[in-house]
Design an enzyme around this catalytic site. Structure first.
Site, mmCIF file in Angstrom:
data_model
loop_
_atom_site.group_PDB
_atom_site.id
_atom_site.type_symbol
_atom_site.label_atom_id
_atom_site.label_comp_id
_atom_site.label_asym_id
_atom_site.label_seq_id
_atom_site.Cartn_x
_atom_site.Cartn_y
_atom_site.Cartn_z
ATOM 1 N NE ARG A 47 3.791 -4.228 -8.503
ATOM 2 C CZ ARG A 47 3.301 -3.661 -7.407
ATOM 3 N NH1 ARG A 47 2.835 -4.385 -6.425
ATOM 4 N NH2 ARG A 47 3.275 -2.342 -7.323
ATOM 5 C CB SER A 116 2.124 -2.589 -18.027
ATOM 6 O OG SER A 116 1.957 -3.761 -17.290
ATOM 7 C CE LYS A 145 1.644 -1.603 -10.482
ATOM 8 N NZ LYS A 145 1.676 -2.306 -11.789
#
Lengths: 222, 208
Positions: A47, A116, A145
Protein backbone atom coordinates in the site's frame (compact mmCIF):
# COMPACT_ATOMS: atom_id res chain seq x y z
CA UNK A 1 -0.74 -17.21 -11.77
CA UNK A 2 -4.30 -18.04 -12.75
CA UNK A 3 -3.91 -20.63 -10.00
CA UNK A 4 -4.87 -18.02 -7.39
CA UNK A 5 -8.54 -18.97 -7.48
CA UNK A 6 -10.94 -21.20 -5.61
CA UNK A 7 -9.54 -22.95 -2.54
CA UNK A 8 -6.06 -21.56 -3.23
CA UNK A 9 -7.34 -18.01 -2.99
CA UNK A 10 -9.29 -18.79 0.19
CA UNK A 11 -6.15 -20.29 1.73
CA UNK A 12 -4.14 -17.23 0.65
CA UNK A 13 -6.58 -14.91 2.40
CA UNK A 14 -6.13 -16.44 5.88
CA UNK A 15 -3.66 -13.87 7.13
CA UNK A 16 -3.39 -10.88 4.84
CA UNK A 17 -0.80 -8.29 5.89
CA UNK A 18 -1.00 -4.77 4.47
CA UNK A 19 2.18 -2.67 4.52
CA UNK A 20 2.17 0.82 5.95
CA UNK A 21 5.33 2.89 6.19
CA UNK A 22 4.13 5.07 9.09
CA UNK A 23 3.12 2.04 11.17
CA UNK A 24 6.44 0.26 10.52
CA UNK A 25 8.34 2.84 12.59
CA UNK A 26 11.33 3.09 10.30
CA UNK A 27 11.78 -0.60 9.60
CA UNK A 28 11.95 -1.29 5.86
CA UNK A 29 9.04 -3.05 4.16
CA UNK A 30 11.22 -6.00 3.18
CA UNK A 31 12.16 -6.65 6.82
CA UNK A 32 8.52 -6.47 7.95
CA UNK A 33 7.31 -8.71 5.14
CA UNK A 34 10.06 -11.30 5.61
CA UNK A 35 9.14 -11.59 9.29
CA UNK A 36 5.40 -11.64 8.58
CA UNK A 37 5.81 -14.47 6.07
CA UNK A 38 8.03 -16.39 8.47
CA UNK A 39 5.22 -16.06 11.01
CA UNK A 40 2.57 -17.38 8.66
CA UNK A 41 1.25 -14.49 6.57
CA UNK A 42 -0.46 -15.88 3.47
CA UNK A 43 -0.91 -12.62 1.53
CA UNK A 44 0.99 -9.33 1.39
CA UNK A 45 -0.41 -6.05 0.10
CA UNK A 46 1.85 -3.18 -0.90
CA UNK A 47 0.00 0.00 0.00
CA UNK A 48 1.78 3.10 -1.28
CA UNK A 49 -0.01 6.34 -0.52
CA UNK A 50 2.82 8.87 -0.53
CA UNK A 51 6.30 9.16 -1.94
CA UNK A 52 7.71 8.76 -5.42
CA UNK A 53 6.58 5.80 -7.47
CA UNK A 54 10.16 4.97 -8.41
CA UNK A 55 10.69 4.14 -4.72
CA UNK A 56 7.48 2.07 -4.67
CA UNK A 57 8.84 0.13 -7.62
CA UNK A 58 12.08 -0.64 -5.79
CA UNK A 59 10.25 -1.76 -2.63
CA UNK A 60 7.66 -3.63 -4.69
CA UNK A 61 10.32 -5.67 -6.47
CA UNK A 62 11.72 -6.80 -3.12
CA UNK A 63 8.28 -7.81 -1.85
CA UNK A 64 7.43 -9.46 -5.16
CA UNK A 65 10.49 -11.69 -4.85
CA UNK A 66 9.88 -12.51 -1.16
CA UNK A 67 6.27 -13.50 -1.86
CA UNK A 68 7.14 -15.57 -4.92
CA UNK A 69 9.78 -17.51 -3.04
CA UNK A 70 7.35 -18.24 -0.21
CA UNK A 71 4.29 -18.97 -2.37
CA UNK A 72 2.50 -16.01 -0.79
CA UNK A 73 -0.11 -13.92 -2.65
CA UNK A 74 1.32 -10.50 -3.56
CA UNK A 75 -1.20 -7.69 -4.05
CA UNK A 76 -0.76 -4.00 -4.93
CA UNK A 77 -3.19 -1.40 -3.60
CA UNK A 78 -4.91 1.10 -5.96
CA UNK A 79 -2.08 1.49 -8.50
CA UNK A 80 -3.04 -0.93 -11.26
CA UNK A 81 -0.07 0.23 -13.32
CA UNK A 82 2.34 -0.60 -10.51
CA UNK A 83 0.70 -4.03 -10.13
CA UNK A 84 1.24 -4.66 -13.85
CA UNK A 85 4.86 -3.48 -13.83
CA UNK A 86 5.63 -5.65 -10.78
CA UNK A 87 3.81 -8.69 -12.13
CA UNK A 88 1.78 -8.80 -8.93
CA UNK A 89 -0.61 -11.68 -8.27
CA UNK A 90 -3.38 -9.25 -7.48
CA UNK A 91 -4.54 -5.67 -7.25
CA UNK A 92 -6.86 -4.20 -4.64
CA UNK A 93 -9.18 -1.25 -5.25
CA UNK A 94 -11.63 0.69 -3.11
CA UNK A 95 -14.74 2.72 -3.86
CA UNK A 96 -12.77 5.87 -4.77
CA UNK A 97 -10.21 3.99 -6.91
CA UNK A 98 -10.64 2.60 -10.41
CA UNK A 99 -13.91 0.65 -10.75
CA UNK A 100 -13.62 -3.16 -10.60
CA UNK A 101 -14.71 -3.60 -14.23
CA UNK A 102 -12.06 -1.15 -15.49
CA UNK A 103 -9.45 -2.75 -13.28
CA UNK A 104 -10.32 -6.15 -14.71
CA UNK A 105 -10.04 -4.75 -18.25
CA UNK A 106 -6.49 -3.62 -17.53
CA UNK A 107 -5.17 -6.66 -15.70
CA UNK A 108 -6.81 -9.43 -17.72
CA UNK A 109 -8.20 -12.67 -16.33
CA UNK A 110 -5.18 -14.08 -14.56
CA UNK A 111 -4.67 -11.38 -11.94
CA UNK A 112 -6.70 -11.46 -8.73
CA UNK A 113 -8.85 -8.35 -8.21
CA UNK A 114 -9.88 -7.42 -4.67
CA UNK A 115 -12.38 -4.74 -3.72
CA UNK A 116 -13.38 -2.94 -0.53
CA UNK A 117 -17.15 -2.30 -0.61
CA UNK A 118 -18.81 0.07 1.80
CA UNK A 119 -22.30 -1.26 1.21
CA UNK A 120 -23.96 -4.59 0.46
CA UNK A 121 -25.02 -3.23 -2.92
CA UNK A 122 -21.43 -2.36 -3.83
CA UNK A 123 -20.35 -5.84 -2.74
CA UNK A 124 -22.85 -7.47 -5.09
CA UNK A 125 -21.93 -5.15 -7.96
CA UNK A 126 -18.23 -5.84 -7.48
CA UNK A 127 -18.83 -9.58 -7.57
CA UNK A 128 -20.79 -9.20 -10.80
CA UNK A 129 -18.06 -6.95 -12.25
CA UNK A 130 -15.42 -9.61 -11.70
CA UNK A 131 -13.95 -9.08 -8.23
CA UNK A 132 -12.29 -12.21 -6.82
CA UNK A 133 -12.53 -11.33 -3.13
CA UNK A 134 -13.78 -8.55 -0.87
CA UNK A 135 -12.16 -6.75 2.02
CA UNK A 136 -14.87 -5.60 4.41
CA UNK A 137 -14.36 -3.13 7.21
CA UNK A 138 -13.41 -1.45 9.33
CA UNK A 139 -14.74 -4.28 11.48
CA UNK A 140 -13.41 -2.63 14.63
CA UNK A 141 -12.32 0.97 15.24
CA UNK A 142 -8.89 1.70 13.74
CA UNK A 143 -6.44 4.56 13.70
CA UNK A 144 -4.27 3.29 10.83
CA UNK A 145 -6.58 4.46 8.07
CA UNK A 146 -8.13 7.76 9.16
CA UNK A 147 -10.16 7.81 5.93
CA UNK A 148 -11.73 4.42 6.57
CA UNK A 149 -14.81 5.78 8.35
CA UNK A 150 -16.54 4.45 11.48
CA UNK A 151 -16.45 0.76 12.33
CA UNK A 152 -19.10 -1.22 10.46
CA UNK A 153 -19.03 -4.19 12.79
CA UNK A 154 -19.35 -7.93 12.49
CA UNK A 155 -23.00 -7.93 11.45
CA UNK A 156 -22.24 -5.89 8.35
CA UNK A 157 -19.46 -8.31 7.46
CA UNK A 158 -21.74 -11.29 8.04
CA UNK A 159 -24.43 -9.77 5.84
CA UNK A 160 -21.99 -9.27 2.95
CA UNK A 161 -20.31 -12.66 3.41
CA UNK A 162 -23.75 -14.25 3.21
CA UNK A 163 -24.75 -12.33 0.08
CA UNK A 164 -21.79 -13.05 -2.21
CA UNK A 165 -20.07 -16.21 -3.38
CA UNK A 166 -16.55 -14.73 -3.48
CA UNK A 167 -14.47 -14.93 -0.29
CA UNK A 168 -14.53 -12.08 2.21
CA UNK A 169 -11.76 -10.95 4.54
CA UNK A 170 -12.34 -8.66 7.49
CA UNK A 171 -10.14 -5.61 7.99
CA UNK A 172 -9.84 -2.84 10.53
CA UNK A 173 -8.72 -3.01 14.14
CA UNK A 174 -8.31 -6.80 14.07
CA UNK A 175 -6.00 -8.37 16.67
CA UNK A 176 -5.34 -11.88 17.94
CA UNK A 177 -7.93 -11.18 20.64
CA UNK A 178 -10.83 -10.40 18.32
CA UNK A 179 -9.91 -12.23 15.08
CA UNK A 180 -11.86 -15.41 15.89
CA UNK A 181 -15.14 -13.49 15.89
CA UNK A 182 -14.36 -12.18 12.38
CA UNK A 183 -13.96 -15.74 11.09
CA UNK A 184 -17.13 -16.84 12.90
CA UNK A 185 -18.97 -13.98 11.14
CA UNK A 186 -18.15 -15.61 7.81
CA UNK A 187 -14.74 -14.27 6.76
CA UNK A 188 -12.18 -16.67 5.26
CA UNK A 189 -9.38 -14.65 6.82
CA UNK A 190 -8.27 -11.37 8.35
CA UNK A 191 -6.38 -8.43 6.91
CA UNK A 192 -4.23 -6.46 9.32
CA UNK A 193 -1.89 -3.53 9.39
CA UNK A 194 -1.11 -2.43 12.97
CA UNK A 195 -1.42 -5.86 14.62
CA UNK A 196 1.52 -7.16 12.56
CA UNK A 197 3.33 -4.22 10.92
CA UNK A 198 3.26 -2.21 14.16
CA UNK A 199 4.29 -5.09 16.43
CA UNK A 200 7.68 -5.08 18.14
CA UNK A 201 8.04 -8.73 17.16
CA UNK A 202 6.41 -8.94 13.74
CA UNK A 203 6.95 -12.66 13.32
CA UNK A 204 5.50 -13.57 16.72
CA UNK A 205 2.48 -11.33 16.08
CA UNK A 206 1.85 -13.10 12.76
CA UNK A 207 2.21 -16.52 14.40
CA UNK A 208 -0.38 -15.67 17.06
CA UNK A 209 -2.88 -14.26 14.57
CA UNK A 210 -2.44 -17.20 12.23
CA UNK A 211 -3.07 -19.65 15.09
CA UNK A 212 -6.28 -17.85 16.04
CA UNK A 213 -7.51 -17.75 12.43
CA UNK A 214 -6.63 -21.40 11.78
CA UNK A 215 -8.33 -22.51 14.97
CA UNK A 216 -11.48 -20.52 14.21
CA UNK A 217 -11.61 -21.87 10.65
CA UNK A 218 -11.15 -25.44 11.91
CA UNK A 219 -13.90 -24.91 14.46
CA UNK A 220 -16.22 -23.62 11.73
CA UNK A 221 -15.36 -26.65 9.63
CA UNK A 222 -14.29 -24.20 6.91
CA UNK B 1 6.73 10.71 -32.55
CA UNK B 2 5.49 14.27 -32.97
CA UNK B 3 6.24 16.36 -29.90
CA UNK B 4 3.83 19.19 -29.07
CA UNK B 5 5.18 22.70 -28.47
CA UNK B 6 2.46 24.40 -26.42
CA UNK B 7 1.51 22.34 -23.36
CA UNK B 8 -1.17 23.16 -20.83
CA UNK B 9 -0.88 21.53 -17.41
CA UNK B 10 -4.08 21.21 -15.41
CA UNK B 11 -4.36 22.48 -11.85
CA UNK B 12 -7.83 22.29 -10.28
CA UNK B 13 -6.80 24.99 -7.79
CA UNK B 14 -6.22 27.47 -10.62
CA UNK B 15 -9.06 26.33 -12.89
CA UNK B 16 -11.67 23.76 -11.78
CA UNK B 17 -12.13 20.84 -14.16
CA UNK B 18 -15.67 21.77 -15.23
CA UNK B 19 -14.54 25.24 -16.29
CA UNK B 20 -11.48 23.80 -18.03
CA UNK B 21 -13.59 21.30 -19.96
CA UNK B 22 -15.85 24.09 -21.16
CA UNK B 23 -12.85 26.17 -22.25
CA UNK B 24 -10.84 23.48 -23.97
CA UNK B 25 -12.55 23.29 -27.38
CA UNK B 26 -11.69 26.96 -27.93
CA UNK B 27 -8.18 26.57 -26.51
CA UNK B 28 -7.47 23.67 -28.85
CA UNK B 29 -8.90 25.61 -31.80
CA UNK B 30 -6.63 28.54 -30.86
CA UNK B 31 -3.55 26.34 -31.17
CA UNK B 32 -3.06 24.50 -27.89
CA UNK B 33 -0.94 21.41 -28.66
CA UNK B 34 -1.13 19.30 -25.56
CA UNK B 35 -2.98 18.96 -22.26
CA UNK B 36 -1.42 17.24 -19.24
CA UNK B 37 -3.85 15.91 -16.67
CA UNK B 38 -2.18 16.50 -13.34
CA UNK B 39 -4.04 16.64 -10.05
CA UNK B 40 -2.56 15.63 -6.74
CA UNK B 41 -4.81 14.26 -4.00
CA UNK B 42 -7.72 13.61 -6.33
CA UNK B 43 -9.08 10.03 -5.97
CA UNK B 44 -8.27 7.72 -8.89
CA UNK B 45 -11.92 7.06 -9.69
CA UNK B 46 -12.61 10.78 -10.01
CA UNK B 47 -9.50 11.25 -12.15
CA UNK B 48 -10.68 8.56 -14.56
CA UNK B 49 -13.89 10.52 -15.15
CA UNK B 50 -11.91 13.71 -15.75
CA UNK B 51 -9.46 11.95 -18.08
CA UNK B 52 -12.29 10.57 -20.20
CA UNK B 53 -14.01 13.95 -20.35
CA UNK B 54 -10.72 15.55 -21.41
CA UNK B 55 -10.32 12.91 -24.12
CA UNK B 56 -13.56 14.07 -25.71
CA UNK B 57 -12.37 17.69 -26.05
CA UNK B 58 -8.61 17.29 -26.51
CA UNK B 59 -8.80 16.19 -30.14
CA UNK B 60 -6.12 15.93 -32.85
CA UNK B 61 -3.83 17.60 -33.54
CA UNK B 62 -3.81 18.31 -29.78
CA UNK B 63 -2.55 15.46 -27.59
CA UNK B 64 -3.77 14.33 -24.18
CA UNK B 65 -1.16 13.33 -21.61
CA UNK B 66 -1.88 11.75 -18.25
CA UNK B 67 0.59 12.49 -15.49
CA UNK B 68 2.20 9.58 -13.63
CA UNK B 69 -0.59 6.97 -13.96
CA UNK B 70 -0.34 4.45 -16.78
CA UNK B 71 -3.61 2.81 -15.79
CA UNK B 72 -5.52 6.07 -16.31
CA UNK B 73 -3.71 6.76 -19.58
CA UNK B 74 -4.77 3.37 -20.91
CA UNK B 75 -8.40 3.60 -19.78
CA UNK B 76 -8.84 7.13 -21.11
CA UNK B 77 -7.04 6.33 -24.37
CA UNK B 78 -4.64 9.20 -23.83
CA UNK B 79 -1.97 9.96 -26.43
CA UNK B 80 0.80 9.73 -23.94
CA UNK B 81 2.08 9.58 -20.41
CA UNK B 82 4.08 12.19 -18.57
CA UNK B 83 6.33 10.97 -15.77
CA UNK B 84 7.48 12.89 -12.71
CA UNK B 85 11.25 12.95 -12.16
CA UNK B 86 10.96 10.08 -9.67
CA UNK B 87 8.18 8.18 -11.45
CA UNK B 88 8.19 4.84 -13.25
CA UNK B 89 11.01 4.03 -15.70
CA UNK B 90 10.29 4.91 -19.34
CA UNK B 91 10.86 1.37 -20.63
CA UNK B 92 8.32 -0.11 -18.19
CA UNK B 93 5.81 2.52 -19.24
CA UNK B 94 6.34 1.85 -22.95
CA UNK B 95 5.88 -1.87 -22.31
CA UNK B 96 2.48 -1.14 -20.73
CA UNK B 97 1.11 1.51 -23.06
CA UNK B 98 2.44 0.08 -26.31
CA UNK B 99 3.71 1.88 -29.38
CA UNK B 100 2.33 5.02 -30.92
CA UNK B 101 2.15 6.85 -27.63
CA UNK B 102 4.50 9.52 -26.35
CA UNK B 103 6.31 9.38 -23.01
CA UNK B 104 7.64 12.53 -21.38
CA UNK B 105 9.70 13.01 -18.23
CA UNK B 106 10.01 15.98 -15.89
CA UNK B 107 13.47 16.91 -14.65
CA UNK B 108 14.65 19.63 -12.31
CA UNK B 109 18.41 19.46 -12.79
CA UNK B 110 21.11 18.78 -15.34
CA UNK B 111 22.01 15.62 -13.43
CA UNK B 112 18.44 14.31 -13.75
CA UNK B 113 18.47 15.20 -17.45
CA UNK B 114 21.67 13.20 -17.83
CA UNK B 115 20.04 10.19 -16.18
CA UNK B 116 17.07 10.55 -18.55
CA UNK B 117 19.32 10.33 -21.63
CA UNK B 118 19.69 6.55 -21.40
CA UNK B 119 15.98 5.89 -20.99
CA UNK B 120 15.09 7.92 -24.06
CA UNK B 121 11.78 9.62 -23.34
CA UNK B 122 10.20 11.46 -26.28
CA UNK B 123 10.73 14.79 -24.52
CA UNK B 124 11.73 16.36 -21.24
CA UNK B 125 9.94 19.04 -19.29
CA UNK B 126 12.46 21.18 -17.42
CA UNK B 127 11.78 23.81 -14.81
CA UNK B 128 11.02 25.88 -13.09
CA UNK B 129 12.83 28.26 -15.44
CA UNK B 130 11.34 31.40 -13.88
CA UNK B 131 9.74 31.99 -10.49
CA UNK B 132 6.22 30.65 -10.38
CA UNK B 133 3.27 30.67 -8.01
CA UNK B 134 2.90 26.92 -8.70
CA UNK B 135 6.14 26.27 -6.80
CA UNK B 136 6.17 28.98 -4.14
CA UNK B 137 9.52 29.62 -2.49
CA UNK B 138 11.42 27.65 -5.11
CA UNK B 139 14.07 29.86 -6.75
CA UNK B 140 14.06 30.04 -10.52
CA UNK B 141 16.57 27.74 -12.20
CA UNK B 142 17.01 30.26 -14.97
CA UNK B 143 17.80 30.24 -18.67
CA UNK B 144 21.34 29.01 -18.02
CA UNK B 145 19.96 25.86 -16.43
CA UNK B 146 17.66 25.42 -19.40
CA UNK B 147 20.58 25.80 -21.82
CA UNK B 148 22.60 23.21 -19.90
CA UNK B 149 19.73 20.70 -19.98
CA UNK B 150 19.18 21.25 -23.72
CA UNK B 151 22.88 20.60 -24.32
CA UNK B 152 22.78 17.45 -22.18
CA UNK B 153 20.04 15.59 -24.04
CA UNK B 154 19.39 14.58 -27.67
CA UNK B 155 15.60 15.05 -27.50
CA UNK B 156 13.26 18.07 -27.25
CA UNK B 157 13.10 20.04 -24.00
CA UNK B 158 9.91 21.82 -22.95
CA UNK B 159 10.39 24.74 -20.55
CA UNK B 160 8.04 25.18 -17.58
CA UNK B 161 7.73 27.62 -14.70
CA UNK B 162 6.66 31.25 -14.98
CA UNK B 163 6.62 31.23 -18.79
CA UNK B 164 4.82 34.18 -20.43
CA UNK B 165 4.49 34.98 -24.14
CA UNK B 166 7.05 37.79 -23.68
CA UNK B 167 9.57 35.26 -22.36
CA UNK B 168 9.04 32.75 -25.19
CA UNK B 169 11.72 34.21 -27.53
CA UNK B 170 14.38 34.00 -24.79
CA UNK B 171 13.28 30.49 -23.84
CA UNK B 172 13.47 29.30 -27.45
CA UNK B 173 16.81 31.06 -27.90
CA UNK B 174 18.05 29.00 -24.94
CA UNK B 175 17.21 25.90 -26.96
CA UNK B 176 13.77 24.94 -25.67
CA UNK B 177 11.53 23.21 -28.21
CA UNK B 178 8.33 24.41 -26.56
CA UNK B 179 6.72 25.59 -23.34
CA UNK B 180 4.38 24.21 -20.68
CA UNK B 181 2.04 26.58 -18.89
CA UNK B 182 -0.52 26.62 -16.09
CA UNK B 183 -1.25 30.19 -14.94
CA UNK B 184 0.11 31.78 -18.12
CA UNK B 185 -3.07 30.50 -19.74
CA UNK B 186 -5.54 29.48 -17.04
CA UNK B 187 -4.71 32.36 -14.70
CA UNK B 188 -5.41 35.06 -17.28
CA UNK B 189 -8.67 36.90 -17.87
CA UNK B 190 -8.82 35.59 -21.46
CA UNK B 191 -7.29 32.11 -21.76
CA UNK B 192 -8.19 31.77 -25.46
CA UNK B 193 -6.35 34.99 -26.29
CA UNK B 194 -3.44 33.79 -24.13
CA UNK B 195 -3.16 30.60 -26.22
CA UNK B 196 -3.25 32.67 -29.41
CA UNK B 197 -0.45 34.95 -28.20
CA UNK B 198 1.67 31.99 -27.01
CA UNK B 199 1.12 30.34 -30.38
CA UNK B 200 2.25 33.43 -32.27
CA UNK B 201 5.31 33.74 -30.05
CA UNK B 202 6.25 30.08 -30.65
CA UNK B 203 5.54 30.08 -34.39
CA UNK B 204 7.15 33.49 -34.93
CA UNK B 205 10.48 32.29 -33.67
CA UNK B 206 10.20 29.06 -35.62
CA UNK B 207 9.90 30.99 -38.90
CA UNK B 208 13.07 32.96 -38.41
Amino acid sequence: MSGWRGWRLREALRLYVVTDRATARGRPESEIVRAAIAGGATAIQLRWKTGPLGEALRVGRELRALCRDAGVLFVVNDRVDLALVLGADGVHVGVSDLPVAETRRLVGESMVVGFSPETLEQAREAEAAGADYLGVGPVYPTATKPDAGPAVGLEHLARIAGAVRIPVVGIGGITADNAAAVIRAGAVGVAVISAVVGADDVQAAAVRLRQVVDAALAERGR
Amino acid sequence: MRVPRLHLVTDPNVCPFDRLLALLPELVAAGLDAVHLRARDVPTGTLLGVARALRRVVVPPAMLFVNDRVDLALLSEADGLHLPELGLPVDEVRRLIGGGRAVGRSVHSVAAAGRAVVERPDFLVYGNVFETASKPGLPARGLDGLRAVVRAVPFPVIAIGGITPERVPAVLAAGAYGVAVIRGILGTSDPVEAVRVFRQALDGVEER
